[in-house]
Design a protein around this motif. Sequence first.
Motif, PDB file in Angstrom:
ATOM      1  N   ASN A 123      13.069  -2.432 -38.824  1.00 58.79           N
ATOM      2  CA  ASN A 123      12.573  -1.084 -38.498  1.00 58.79           C
ATOM      3  C   ASN A 123      13.709  -0.103 -38.217  1.00 58.79           C
ATOM      4  N   SER A 124      13.358   1.142 -37.963  1.00 57.62           N
ATOM      5  CA  SER A 124      14.365   2.181 -37.671  1.00 57.62           C
ATOM      6  C   SER A 124      15.138   1.850 -36.406  1.00 57.62           C
ATOM      7  N   SER A 125      14.428   1.345 -35.399  1.00 59.58           N
ATOM      8  CA  SER A 125      15.114   1.051 -34.134  1.00 59.58           C
ATOM      9  C   SER A 125      16.250   0.079 -34.397  1.00 59.58           C
ATOM     10  N   TYR A 158      14.210  10.517 -30.694  1.00 62.50           N
ATOM     11  CA  TYR A 158      13.240   9.455 -30.393  1.00 62.50           C
ATOM     12  C   TYR A 158      13.688   8.626 -29.174  1.00 62.50           C
ATOM     13  N   THR A 179      18.007  13.712 -35.948  1.00 66.31           N
ATOM     14  CA  THR A 179      16.679  13.218 -36.337  1.00 66.31           C
ATOM     15  C   THR A 179      16.209  14.088 -37.504  1.00 66.31           C
ATOM     16  N   ASN A 188       9.804  13.551 -34.645  1.00 68.90           N
ATOM     17  CA  ASN A 188       8.491  12.908 -34.696  1.00 68.90           C
ATOM     18  C   ASN A 188       7.425  13.631 -33.877  1.00 68.90           C
ATOM     19  N   ASP A 244      18.551   9.706 -38.266  1.00 64.11           N
ATOM     20  CA  ASP A 244      17.312   8.994 -37.980  1.00 64.11           C
ATOM     21  C   ASP A 244      16.286   9.502 -38.993  1.00 64.11           C
ATOM     22  N   ALA A 293      13.502   7.958 -39.841  1.00 62.90           N
ATOM     23  CA  ALA A 293      12.264   7.176 -39.671  1.00 62.90           C
ATOM     24  C   ALA A 293      11.095   7.846 -40.382  1.00 62.90           C
ATOM     25  N   HIS A 294      11.069   9.197 -40.311  1.00 55.89           N
ATOM     26  CA  HIS A 294       9.901   9.909 -40.834  1.00 55.89           C
ATOM     27  C   HIS A 294      10.097  10.570 -42.181  1.00 55.89           C
ATOM     28  N   SER A 341      12.242   3.313 -41.166  1.00 50.04           N
ATOM     29  CA  SER A 341      11.212   2.268 -41.107  1.00 50.04           C
ATOM     30  C   SER A 341      10.447   2.317 -42.418  1.00 50.04           C
ATOM     31  N   HIS A 359       7.730   0.711 -42.948  1.00 43.56           N
ATOM     32  CA  HIS A 359       6.281   0.656 -42.651  1.00 43.56           C
ATOM     33  C   HIS A 359       5.736   2.035 -42.284  1.00 43.56           C
ATOM     34  N   LYS A 360       6.558   3.060 -42.374  1.00 46.23           N
ATOM     35  CA  LYS A 360       6.018   4.401 -42.158  1.00 46.23           C
ATOM     36  C   LYS A 360       5.629   4.972 -43.537  1.00 46.23           C
TER      37      LYS A 360
END
Length: 425
Positions: free
Chosen positions: A128-130, A155, A206, A210, A235, A237-238, A258, A260-261
């Motif tokens: 994941n992103s984390s 985040y 970011t 988010n 980041d 993630a999105h 991530s 899974h997003k």
Amino acid sequence: MNKRRFFLRQVAHTSAGVLLGSSFLSAATRNALTGMATFPDAGADDDTFWEQVKQAYTVNANMINLNNGGVSPQPRAVQEAVEHYNRLSNETPSYYMWRILDQGREPVRDKLAALAGCSPEEIAINRNSSEALETVIFGLPLKAGDEVVLTKQDYPNMINAWKQREHRDGIVLKWINLELPIEDEKTIVDAFASAITPRTRILHVTHMINWTGQILPAKALSQLAAQHGIEVLLDAAHTFAHFPYDIKDLGVTYMGTSLHKWLCAPFGSGMLYIQKDKIGKIYPLLAAPDPTSEDIRKFENLGTRSFAIEQGIGHAVEFHHMIGTERKGKRLHYLKNYWVEQAQSIPGFQLHTSLKPEWGCALSNFSLEGRDIGDLSSFLYNKYKVHTVPINWENIHGIRVTPNVYTATRDLDRFVEGIWAYTKT
Ligand SMILES: Cc1ncc(COP(=O)(O)O)c(C=O)c1O
């Protein structure tokens, strides 16, 4: 048909063929994929095509999920791939996982790199992103007094990771507070620039905030960093597989996302990008034989994990190509604007996100003047079965609304009807 459109059409066609070639697909999945492939030229507002896309998912018929910002569901084709690889693994785990499925990681890496616009030698697959971002945050050789620029709107996991380094190693965090939304590149670049000093080593950016869906200008911030000889950790993630961009074009040094997003890959799948000449200096989070190796695979020493999930990523990339990043970005933008334009006439409606494609896409945040957002979010769920998320973070207070490719315009009509109904309570 222009050349680019022809190319995208060919890619979508090939990916449909790859997915349909899987022996394990159910009849429902085959029908849905074939349906999607029937409309190669459908646009962002062509609901006939997007209804087919909806069929390719297994969404709850009695609930409208507008919190796709949290995590996305997987299309049927991806779910069935994971189930297939998992069943195979269980036949003889050590044989199928380590000798067979593990061999499939390189093709997955190639597919992700092609989608991201970089070399496969710069992509590590993880959870994941984390994990991706913390690999860089904890792996960077920083010493006491070195400075990092970040925002109060980043985040929490990432903020906590930087704070842990501050606590343990004495690095210095320089905070920016953004008043969102912002539709001006200079305002954002100036805010970061004002926090840079001779001790600054890296900007934490970011890509899409988010909480509200604000897009930050990653390319301009990379150019700013380059002027100061410092680096950028993005980041993403999105943003990966949400709207089109190339990592190389953005020019960032490190990036984590991530899968899974927005790629709709299996839960617990992520990706780390590190510019090739920087790999050697980042220590892996989980030890490798040579921590200073320049091979990106040193970040994949996760031990035994679900190889079925990793293999499912490849199927998610193929499904993504059937829609195409450009078309997906346009549809998501269309859906956001579709509901917001209707909601704007609701008394007290306040939008905290830009409607312009360069500053926002699917994700948005709104509130109703003088009304409690937690109460509104509960009302929407209890009376309309619309799932949203109330956000209270720093200077941001509103309900986050995130449709996805399977969201129908009629779902959004119902959501707006729910907001209207709430104003009458
Ligand atoms: C901006 C941002 N960064 C990082 C993360 C962490 O993602 P994950 O939980 O997949 O590690 C999220 C999750 O929502 C996020 O929104």
